[in-house]
Write a protein that holds these residues in place. Structure first.
Motif, PDB file in Angstrom:
ATOM      1  N   ASN A   1       9.543   2.695  -5.378  1.00  0.00           N
ATOM      2  CA  ASN A   1      10.911   2.184  -5.260  1.00  0.00           C
ATOM      3  C   ASN A   1      11.027   0.762  -5.796  1.00  0.00           C
ATOM      4  OD1 ASN A   1      11.688   4.553  -4.033  1.00  0.00           O
ATOM      5  ND2 ASN A   1      11.680   3.736  -1.963  1.00  0.00           N
ATOM      6  N   MET A   2      10.042  -0.067  -5.488  1.00  0.00           N
ATOM      7  CA  MET A   2      10.095  -1.467  -5.906  1.00  0.00           C
ATOM      8  C   MET A   2       9.979  -1.594  -7.429  1.00  0.00           C
ATOM      9  SD  MET A   2       8.098  -4.507  -3.934  1.00  0.00           S
ATOM     10  CE  MET A   2       8.929  -6.083  -3.710  1.00  0.00           C
ATOM     11  N   ASP A   3       9.081  -0.812  -8.022  1.00  0.00           N
ATOM     12  CA  ASP A   3       8.934  -0.841  -9.479  1.00  0.00           C
ATOM     13  C   ASP A   3      10.216  -0.373 -10.162  1.00  0.00           C
ATOM     14  OD1 ASP A   3       6.355  -1.721  -9.175  1.00  0.00           O
ATOM     15  OD2 ASP A   3       5.415   0.208  -9.594  1.00  0.00           O
TER      16      ASP A   3
ATOM     17  N   ASN B   1       0.770  -1.238   0.000  1.00  0.00           N
ATOM     18  CA  ASN B   1       0.000   0.000   0.000  1.00  0.00           C
ATOM     19  C   ASN B   1       0.804   1.293   0.000  1.00  0.00           C
ATOM     20  OD1 ASN B   1      -2.615  -1.340   0.226  1.00  0.00           O
ATOM     21  ND2 ASN B   1      -2.018  -1.840   2.322  1.00  0.00           N
ATOM     22  N   ASP B   2       2.023   1.283   0.509  1.00  0.00           N
ATOM     23  CA  ASP B   2       2.773   2.526   0.645  1.00  0.00           C
ATOM     24  C   ASP B   2       3.239   3.030  -0.717  1.00  0.00           C
ATOM     25  OD1 ASP B   2       4.267   4.612   2.060  1.00  0.00           O
ATOM     26  OD2 ASP B   2       6.031   3.489   1.414  1.00  0.00           O
ATOM     27  N   PRO B   3       2.837   4.247  -1.136  1.00  0.00           N
ATOM     28  CA  PRO B   3       3.197   4.730  -2.478  1.00  0.00           C
ATOM     29  C   PRO B   3       4.699   4.801  -2.706  1.00  0.00           C
ATOM     30  CG  PRO B   3       1.434   6.074  -1.547  1.00  0.00           C
ATOM     31  CD  PRO B   3       1.920   5.178  -0.443  1.00  0.00           C
ATOM     32  N   MET B   4       5.456   5.258  -1.705  1.00  0.00           N
ATOM     33  CA  MET B   4       6.903   5.348  -1.870  1.00  0.00           C
ATOM     34  C   MET B   4       7.519   3.969  -2.073  1.00  0.00           C
ATOM     35  SD  MET B   4       9.754   7.218   0.548  1.00  0.00           S
ATOM     36  CE  MET B   4       9.308   6.293   2.016  1.00  0.00           C
TER      37      MET B   4
ATOM     38  N   ALA C   1       9.974  -0.185 -18.061  1.00  0.00           N
ATOM     39  CA  ALA C   1      11.083   0.566 -17.474  1.00  0.00           C
ATOM     40  C   ALA C   1      10.857   2.072 -17.604  1.00  0.00           C
ATOM     41  CB  ALA C   1      12.399   0.163 -18.127  1.00  0.00           C
ATOM     42  N   ARG C   2      10.365   2.500 -18.757  1.00  0.00           N
ATOM     43  CA  ARG C   2      10.145   3.931 -18.969  1.00  0.00           C
ATOM     44  C   ARG C   2       9.162   4.499 -17.945  1.00  0.00           C
ATOM     45  NH1 ARG C   2       6.528   7.263 -21.054  1.00  0.00           N
ATOM     46  NH2 ARG C   2       7.211   9.152 -22.170  1.00  0.00           N
ATOM     47  N   ALA C   3       8.025   3.848 -17.797  1.00  0.00           N
ATOM     48  CA  ALA C   3       7.007   4.340 -16.862  1.00  0.00           C
ATOM     49  C   ALA C   3       7.532   4.334 -15.430  1.00  0.00           C
ATOM     50  CB  ALA C   3       5.745   3.494 -16.971  1.00  0.00           C
ATOM     51  N   SER C   4       8.277   3.304 -15.058  1.00  0.00           N
ATOM     52  CA  SER C   4       8.792   3.221 -13.693  1.00  0.00           C
ATOM     53  C   SER C   4       9.866   4.267 -13.440  1.00  0.00           C
ATOM     54  CB  SER C   4       9.333   1.816 -13.421  1.00  0.00           C
ATOM     55  OG  SER C   4       8.286   0.872 -13.404  1.00  0.00           O
ATOM     56  N   TRP C   5      10.670   4.582 -14.458  1.00  0.00           N
ATOM     57  CA  TRP C   5      11.698   5.623 -14.294  1.00  0.00           C
ATOM     58  C   TRP C   5      11.041   6.970 -14.024  1.00  0.00           C
ATOM     59  CZ3 TRP C   5      13.388  10.354 -15.509  1.00  0.00           C
ATOM     60  CH2 TRP C   5      14.713  10.677 -15.219  1.00  0.00           C
ATOM     61  N   PHE C   6      10.067   7.344 -14.848  1.00  0.00           N
ATOM     62  CA  PHE C   6       9.433   8.645 -14.674  1.00  0.00           C
ATOM     63  C   PHE C   6       8.618   8.707 -13.385  1.00  0.00           C
ATOM     64  CE2 PHE C   6      10.321   9.082 -19.262  1.00  0.00           C
ATOM     65  CZ  PHE C   6      10.893  10.342 -19.250  1.00  0.00           C
ATOM     66  N   ALA C   7       7.976   7.618 -13.015  1.00  0.00           N
ATOM     67  CA  ALA C   7       7.219   7.597 -11.764  1.00  0.00           C
ATOM     68  C   ALA C   7       8.153   7.804 -10.575  1.00  0.00           C
ATOM     69  CB  ALA C   7       6.457   6.281 -11.626  1.00  0.00           C
ATOM     70  N   PHE C   8       9.311   7.172 -10.606  1.00  0.00           N
ATOM     71  CA  PHE C   8      10.310   7.311  -9.541  1.00  0.00           C
ATOM     72  C   PHE C   8      10.814   8.747  -9.475  1.00  0.00           C
ATOM     73  CE2 PHE C   8      14.773   7.011  -8.096  1.00  0.00           C
ATOM     74  CZ  PHE C   8      14.633   6.271  -6.936  1.00  0.00           C
ATOM     75  N   ASP C   9      11.184   9.291 -10.617  1.00  0.00           N
ATOM     76  CA  ASP C   9      11.727  10.644 -10.667  1.00  0.00           C
ATOM     77  C   ASP C   9      10.707  11.664 -10.171  1.00  0.00           C
ATOM     78  OD1 ASP C   9      13.869  12.582 -11.778  1.00  0.00           O
ATOM     79  OD2 ASP C   9      12.042  13.248 -12.784  1.00  0.00           O
ATOM     80  N   HIS C  10       9.477  11.558 -10.660  1.00  0.00           N
ATOM     81  CA  HIS C  10       8.450  12.529 -10.303  1.00  0.00           C
ATOM     82  C   HIS C  10       8.018  12.395  -8.844  1.00  0.00           C
ATOM     83  CE1 HIS C  10       7.171  13.011 -14.789  1.00  0.00           C
ATOM     84  NE2 HIS C  10       8.274  13.666 -14.498  1.00  0.00           N
TER      85      HIS C  10
END
Length: 364
Positions: free
Chosen positions: A109-111, A102-105, A157-166
């Protein structure tokens, strides 16, 4: 704030806990992948729904459409990671499992670890020895760094990179804006503006502000559709530039030169080059505002751990020579480039620090 580096200034284990920790490290990839599977196939969600009653291996396997063997090996690894615990023959979701689910962070991080880092990190030792991002070959052996090719990363990978950065930058944006816009700039340069989120946010908040994104042409191409969709083309523009080109010209009208999680993408020497270049083009009275995550400024050891882990992404995948820095090293970079820190602000949340710097007086 208490000194978080204290976490690393003494031995934290007795002999028994040390050997236990050593085994957890030795088998850490197995725990990560088992945890990933338990989340992805819905086991954690199902156990959450079952509450304190929990569920048997057979019930979990049936609900998640996997065999009992597969459910069993994953669940038993989950016991060792604290994701769940046993009540009789029923598996009950634990607090660790709830955070993984449940934790968004934690999800971001996991993705990021699974989709962007996991396979490339097998090349970490080669990257350390060569000083190059040898893990990037997993995505494309022709790429020298990841930055010009972010939009070309394969999904997911693309979606997870941008989600992490944002996730990490967006969290701090609103509070950082209070400080930055408090200087009443009329012109702001967003250095390394990425997809333009900061530039657009500032322009929306101050209708008199003009923003120029200074970034690689490939990055500006990502930002342009967003600028157009926001109807901001009159006040948010792009200037294609490689900030490592020490001799290349830059515009010089900004009241604020803004950098958010930008300098951590470069080595110490490269940061000094970039800052010297900016100083050369700054008009009198202008300021540099740097928003960064420093591993020594974190309130919790887990945050310092996470930043130092993410530094290995820079080593193996991004460019081979950058990291999340100790704040003292960033101060040293600023001094070497001829700046002094006028103010610093700790931003609550993931643990950002905002440094506001101005050029030192030139010797007469």
């Amino acid at each position: 704030m208490a000194d978080p580096v204290k976490h690393y200034q003494s031995e934290g284990h007795d002999a028994l806990s040390a050997i236990s920790q050593a085994q957890r490290i030795a088998f850490a990839p197995m725990l990560f992948q088992a945890s990933w599977c338990l989340r992805e196939i819905g086991v954690l969600a199902y156990l959450e729904d079952r509450g304190k009653e929990g569920a048997t291996t057979a019930e979990i396997a049936s609900h998640c459409a996997i065999g009992e063997y597969g459910a069993g090996v994953l669940l038993d690894m989950g016991l060792g990671g604290g994701l769940c615990h046993l009540v009789g023959d029923h598996y009950v979701l634990g607090k660790v499992g709830k955070y993984l689910q449940n934790d968004p962070m934690t999800r971001v991080n996991m993705d990021f670890t699974q989709h962007v880092c996991y396979q490339p990190l097998a090349h970490l030792l080669d990257a350390i020895r060569a000083g190059k991002p040898e893990g990037l070959q997993v995505f494309n052996p022709e790429w020298a760094t990841i930055y010009p090719h972010l939009d070309a990363l394969p999904e997911p990978a693309r979606a997870s990179w941008f989600a992490f950065d944002h996730f990490y930058s967006d969290w701090a944006f609103q509070q950082a804006q209070e400080h930055v816009l408090g200087y009443a700039p009329r012109t702001l340069y967003d250095v390394g503006g990425n997809t333009g989120k900061w530039a657009l946010s500032c322009a929306a908040r101050d209708p008199e502000l003009e923003v120029t994104i200074l970034d690689l042409p490939e990055q500006l191409a990502l930002a342009q559709p967003r600028i157009e969709a926001a109807g901001m083309t009159a006040r948010v523009t792009g200037h294609g530039v490689n900030m490592l080109d020490a001799e290349g010209p830059l515009p010089g009208e900004a009241d604020i030169w803004w950098m958010s999680q930008f300098l951590d993408c470069f080595s110490h020497a490269q940061i000094v080059v970039i800052l010297k270049r900016i100083r050369q083009h700054m008009k009198p009275g202008a300021r540099v505002c740097i928003l960064e995550l420093f591993w020594d400024r974190q309130s919790f050891e887990a945050a310092s751990f996470s930043l130092n882990a993410t530094s290995l992404y820079f080593t193996a995948i991004a460019n081979g020579n950058s990291r999340f820095y100790h704040s003292k090293e960033m101060y040293q970079c600023l001094r070497e480039a001829g700046f002094h820190v006028e103010a610093e602000h700790e931003i609550p949340g993931p643990g950002h620090t905002l440094l506001v710097a101005r050029p030192l007086p030139q010797p007469s």
